[in-house]
Design an enzyme around this catalytic site. Sequence first.
Site, PDB file in Angstrom:
ATOM      1  N   TYR A  97     -28.607  20.212 -24.227  1.00  0.00           N
ATOM      2  CA  TYR A  97     -27.301  20.839 -23.980  1.00  0.00           C
ATOM      3  C   TYR A  97     -26.922  21.637 -25.212  1.00  0.00           C
ATOM      4  O   TYR A  97     -27.064  21.154 -26.341  1.00  0.00           O
ATOM      5  CB  TYR A  97     -26.259  19.754 -23.703  1.00  0.00           C
TER       6      TYR A  97
ATOM      7  N   ASP B 207     -30.691  23.407 -32.586  1.00  0.00           N
ATOM      8  CA  ASP B 207     -29.320  23.016 -32.301  1.00  0.00           C
ATOM      9  C   ASP B 207     -29.104  21.621 -32.882  1.00  0.00           C
ATOM     10  O   ASP B 207     -29.466  20.618 -32.288  1.00  0.00           O
ATOM     11  CB  ASP B 207     -29.053  23.034 -30.789  1.00  0.00           C
TER      12      ASP B 207
ATOM     13  N   LYS C 150     -19.780  18.795 -34.635  1.00  0.00           N
ATOM     14  CA  LYS C 150     -19.540  17.353 -34.636  1.00  0.00           C
ATOM     15  C   LYS C 150     -19.353  16.755 -36.033  1.00  0.00           C
ATOM     16  O   LYS C 150     -18.279  16.921 -36.604  1.00  0.00           O
ATOM     17  CB  LYS C 150     -20.635  16.658 -33.817  1.00  0.00           C
TER      18      LYS C 150
HETATM   19  C1  LIG Z   1     -21.881  18.691 -28.344  1.00  0.00           C
HETATM   20  C2  LIG Z   1     -23.000  19.654 -28.405  1.00  0.00           C
HETATM   21  C3  LIG Z   1     -22.801  21.038 -28.284  1.00  0.00           C
HETATM   22  C4  LIG Z   1     -21.459  21.619 -27.923  1.00  0.00           C
HETATM   23  O1  LIG Z   1     -20.523  21.410 -28.897  1.00  0.00           O
HETATM   24  P1  LIG Z   1     -18.944  21.538 -28.520  1.00  0.00           P
HETATM   25  O2  LIG Z   1     -18.262  21.369 -29.818  1.00  0.00           O
HETATM   26  O3  LIG Z   1     -18.679  20.458 -27.526  1.00  0.00           O
HETATM   27  O4  LIG Z   1     -18.759  22.894 -27.927  1.00  0.00           O
HETATM   28  C5  LIG Z   1     -23.869  21.876 -28.470  1.00  0.00           C
HETATM   29  N1  LIG Z   1     -25.093  21.399 -28.744  1.00  0.00           N
HETATM   30  C6  LIG Z   1     -25.328  20.081 -28.852  1.00  0.00           C
HETATM   31  C7  LIG Z   1     -26.701  19.612 -29.183  1.00  0.00           C
HETATM   32  C8  LIG Z   1     -24.303  19.169 -28.671  1.00  0.00           C
HETATM   33  O5  LIG Z   1     -24.563  17.857 -28.735  1.00  0.00           O
END
Ligand SMILES: *Cc1c(COP(=O)(O)O)cnc(C)c1O
Length: 436
Positions: free
Chosen positions: A142, A237, A265
Site C-alpha cells: 500500500y 516506500d 508515520k
Molecule cells: C501508511 C502508509 C502509507 C500512507 O500514509 P498516509 O500517511 O496514511 O497517507 C503509504 N505507504 C505505506 C507503506 C504505508 O504504510
Amino acid sequence: MPETRDLYEEACACIPGGVNSPVRAFRAVGGFPIFIRSAGGAYLHDHQGRSYIDYVGAWGPMILGHAHPAVLEKLRGQLGRGLAYGAPTELETEFARKLCELVPSLEQVRLVNSGTEAAMSAVRLARGYTGRDLIIKFDGCYHGHTDALLVKAGSGALSMGAPDSAGVPAALAELTLCLPYNDTHAVEQACAAHGARLAAILVEPVAGNMGLVPPQPGFLEKLRGLCDATGSLLIFDEVMSGFRVALGGAQTRYNVTPDLCLLGKVIGGGLPVGAFGGRAEIMQLLAPDGPVYQAGTLSGNPLAVSAGLVTLELLQQPGCYETLERYGAALTQGLAEAAEEAALPWATAHVGGMFGYFPGLEGPVTHFKQVAACDHDLFRCFFHGMLKRGVYLAPSPFEAGFISLAHGDEELQQSLEAARTVLRELSRAPRAGKTP
Ligand SMILES: *Cc1c(COP(=O)(O)O)cnc(C)c1O
C-alpha cells in the site's frame, strides 16, 4: 456513559462509515469500534474507562509510546511560539539534516503532510526525472490513496493494472504494473518486456500492509539490479518501515540503497508528517529549482517537525531497536506456541518493532495471495477475544502490529496470557457463523 454503539451511530450520521479512515470501522471483524478518550505509554483508554494494551500505535507512529513526556515538553515549548508560519524555520533544516544523516539514500529531502502525499510526489518526480511513464508496484503493498497507486493486477501476468477503486481512471491504472511480492522472476519478465518505458519500481522493503511479510533474501537486491539495468528509479516506500525496523529504515537493515525513499508515520511522532527524498541530482528537479511541481501549505509545520525531531533523537539512543526486536520475537514466539498447544495453524513474522500473524496459515508467508487465504473467521474470533481481555490488535488481517518502547515485560506476559486463554477456547468451540 454513552455505549460504544451510540457513539458509533452518532458518528455515522455525519461521517461516512463513522470514521475518517476505513479500517477503523471494524468491518473485517464486525462489532463497533472502540472510541478512545486518552492514551499513555503502551495503553489506550476508551470512553467506557476500559484500558487496552495497544498494538496499533496509531498505525505505526507511536514508537516511543503514547504521550511521551519529552515529546509533549517540546510541543509545549513550540505552542507558545505559534502554530504555523508558512515561511522557513530552522527547525525544518535541523529535521531534514537529521533525516539525511540517518537514512542512507537521502541527500536531500522534502517534507509533506502524509505518506500518500510523499508517494504521489515521488512518482511524479520519478516520471519527471526519467521522462518515462510506467510504474511497477507489488500486490498487497500500500502506498497511500493516490490514483496512480490504487491499482491492482490486470488479468494477465504481464498486462497493465486495473483500478482498485471506483473513480480511478482506467487510462491511469494502465500505467502501473502490479506484480506478486517477492517474485523476482515476474519482475525480470516485466523489465524485459517494458524496461525501456519504466520510470520506477515502487516497493515496501518490508511489506506491512498485508499483515507483515518480510522481503525474501535477494529480492531487494534484484530490484536494485533491475532498476540499474533499465535506467529506472528504485523507490522504497518506508512510510511504515522507516525507523520501525531499524534506525534509518529497512535500507540500513538490508543494506540496499534506493534512489528515492518515502517516509511518514514514525518521523512525525504522532503528528502529520511525510517526506520523500533521495540523491540531490534527482531532488533538484523539484520546484522552485526544477520543472517538477510540488508544494504544501502546512508542509514542515513547526509543531509536527518538533514532535518528529524529538522522536528521532530518542530513537538514536543505544538499545532501542534491540529492545523492540526482543519484544517482537518473544511476542510472536509466544503466540505461535499458544496456537500450537491449541492445535491451530498459525504463521507469525516479526521485523524490528513490527509483527504479523496469520491464523490458519503455515509459514513462511511471502505474498498477498497467501495472506488473502488466511482463516478470516478465526482471525475475527481471536481479535474479539483479545479485545475483551484488554489487548487491542489491528482489526484486520491485512495490517501489521506495532510495538512501542513503552511495552515491557508486564504487557508481554499479559498479552500472551490472554492469547493462550483465547486460543484454548477457540480450539474447543465450533466457530462457524458465530458473531461476536
Ligand atoms: C501508511 C502508509 C502509507 C500512507 O500514509 P498516509 O500517511 O496514511 O497517507 C503509504 N505507504 C505505506 C507503506 C504505508 O504504510
